[in-house]
Enzyme design. Structure first.
Site, PDB file in Angstrom:
ATOM      1  N   ASN A  40       0.814  -1.226   0.000  1.00 51.55           N
ATOM      2  CA  ASN A  40       0.000   0.000   0.000  1.00 51.55           C
ATOM      3  C   ASN A  40       0.845   1.273   0.000  1.00 51.55           C
ATOM      4  O   ASN A  40       0.359   2.349   0.338  1.00 51.55           O
ATOM      5  CB  ASN A  40      -0.922   0.044   1.226  1.00 51.55           C
ATOM      6  CG  ASN A  40      -1.747  -1.204   1.388  1.00 51.55           C
ATOM      7  OD1 ASN A  40      -1.493  -2.026   2.257  1.00 51.55           O
ATOM      8  ND2 ASN A  40      -2.737  -1.376   0.519  1.00 51.55           N
ATOM      9  N   HIS A  68      -3.003  -6.172  -3.387  1.00 55.28           N
ATOM     10  CA  HIS A  68      -2.807  -4.957  -4.195  1.00 55.28           C
ATOM     11  C   HIS A  68      -1.522  -5.004  -5.031  1.00 55.28           C
ATOM     12  O   HIS A  68      -1.067  -3.960  -5.520  1.00 55.28           O
ATOM     13  CB  HIS A  68      -2.762  -3.727  -3.290  1.00 55.28           C
ATOM     14  CG  HIS A  68      -4.086  -3.403  -2.648  1.00 55.28           C
ATOM     15  ND1 HIS A  68      -5.136  -2.878  -3.360  1.00 55.28           N
ATOM     16  CD2 HIS A  68      -4.527  -3.544  -1.374  1.00 55.28           C
ATOM     17  CE1 HIS A  68      -6.174  -2.700  -2.543  1.00 55.28           C
ATOM     18  NE2 HIS A  68      -5.829  -3.108  -1.330  1.00 55.28           N
TER      19      HIS A  68
END
Ligand SMILES: [Fe+2]
Ligand SMILES: [Fe+2]
Length: 272
Positions: A40, A68
């Site tokens: 992140n 992610h």
């Protein structure tokens, strides 16, 4: 060996804390190996090649990713040219990069690092992480090919992460959870010598909702309607993770939660 694992670096605040503090921490605690979860670090969503380089330059030996992993497109190519970045083993069969690899620490020791994604309450179905890690760890047995084995299990629920600790007990030096951005208080060494922590927490501003400015997450909880974007909180970050020591068999002899700077109560093997 003295090993530090830091949880999900969240946005600019997390990157700043890593850049400013990790070099000092690495020296102060005489660390042999550092793993940082970077999924992140770029605006809260993924990791750009440039920001990955920043984490490595600050003292990470390996950067792991998560669900992610490829939110920033240039990671699709960066991970092919930078072996110190790992994506989850069970992300997708066609994903670029690797999910596990044997590294050589600065002291010459072999350290095997692997990451897998959980299956419970994740955004999309991933292959079985238990069999994926089982197969990966057989390639680098602890105390034989690997002087230390570090597993980052990127998953939502505590039960799945605790189960993984038991599944790999005796075969890993450390099994640590990531992804929830909130540290758990259960750092311990399991019966067969694996240090275990259900979640490392994030390297981010804890005056937030899991690292984001609270306004938009609150609006969505209250109204069910999105109005703006999620933006990472910008206050001082806490570096959050775990420190372990291992003996010559690769098993853990010590585990300490780590929280440096920012809002959380400070913890670690020694004051910074
Ligand atoms: Fe995640
Ligand atoms: Fe995360």
């Amino acid at each position: 060996m003295k090993i530090l694992f830091l949880g999900d670096v969240m946005g600019r605040a997390g990157r700043k804390a890593i850049a400013e503090r990790l070099p000092l921490v690495r020296k102060a605690w005489s660390l042999d190996f550092v793993v940082v979860n970077g999924e992140n670090a770029t605006g809260g969503m993924g990791l750009s090649g440039a920001h990955a380089q920043g984490l490595l330059d600050a003292g990470a030996d390996v950067v792991t990713l998560g669900d992610h992993a490829f939110d920033q497109r240039d990671m699709l190519t960066k991970i092919e040219s930078e072996p110190r970045i790992l994506r989850p083993l069970n992300y997708a069969k066609t994903a670029p990069g690797l999910g596990a690899r044997l590294f050589t620490a600065q002291n010459g020791k072999s350290v095997f690092v692997a990451q897998a994604l959980g299956q419970v309450f994740m955004k999309r179905p991933f292959d079985d992480p238990f069999s994926a890690l089982d197969a990966a760890l057989k390639a680098a047995p602890l105390g034989q090919r690997a002087d230390a084995v570090i597993v980052d299990f990127h998953a939502e629920v505590t039960s799945e992460k605790m189960a993984m600790g038991h599944w790999l007990d005796g075969r890993a030096s450390l099994v640590v959870g990531t992804h929830t951005h909130v540290p758990t208080a259960d750092a311990r060494i399991l019966a067969h010598g694996t240090a275990c922590l259900t979640d490392a927490g994030m390297c981010g501003d804890y005056n937030s909702v899991i690292g984001m400015e609270p306004v938009e997450p609150l609006r969505r909880f209250l109204t069910g309607m999105a109005k703006g974007r999620f933006t990472p909180a910008t206050g001082e970050a806490t570096l959050s993770g775990v420190y372990i020591e291992t003996d010559k068999t690769g098993k853990a002899t010590r585990i300490e939660p780590v929280r440096i700077g920012g809002l959380l109560a400070q913890q670690g093997p020694a004051p910074i």
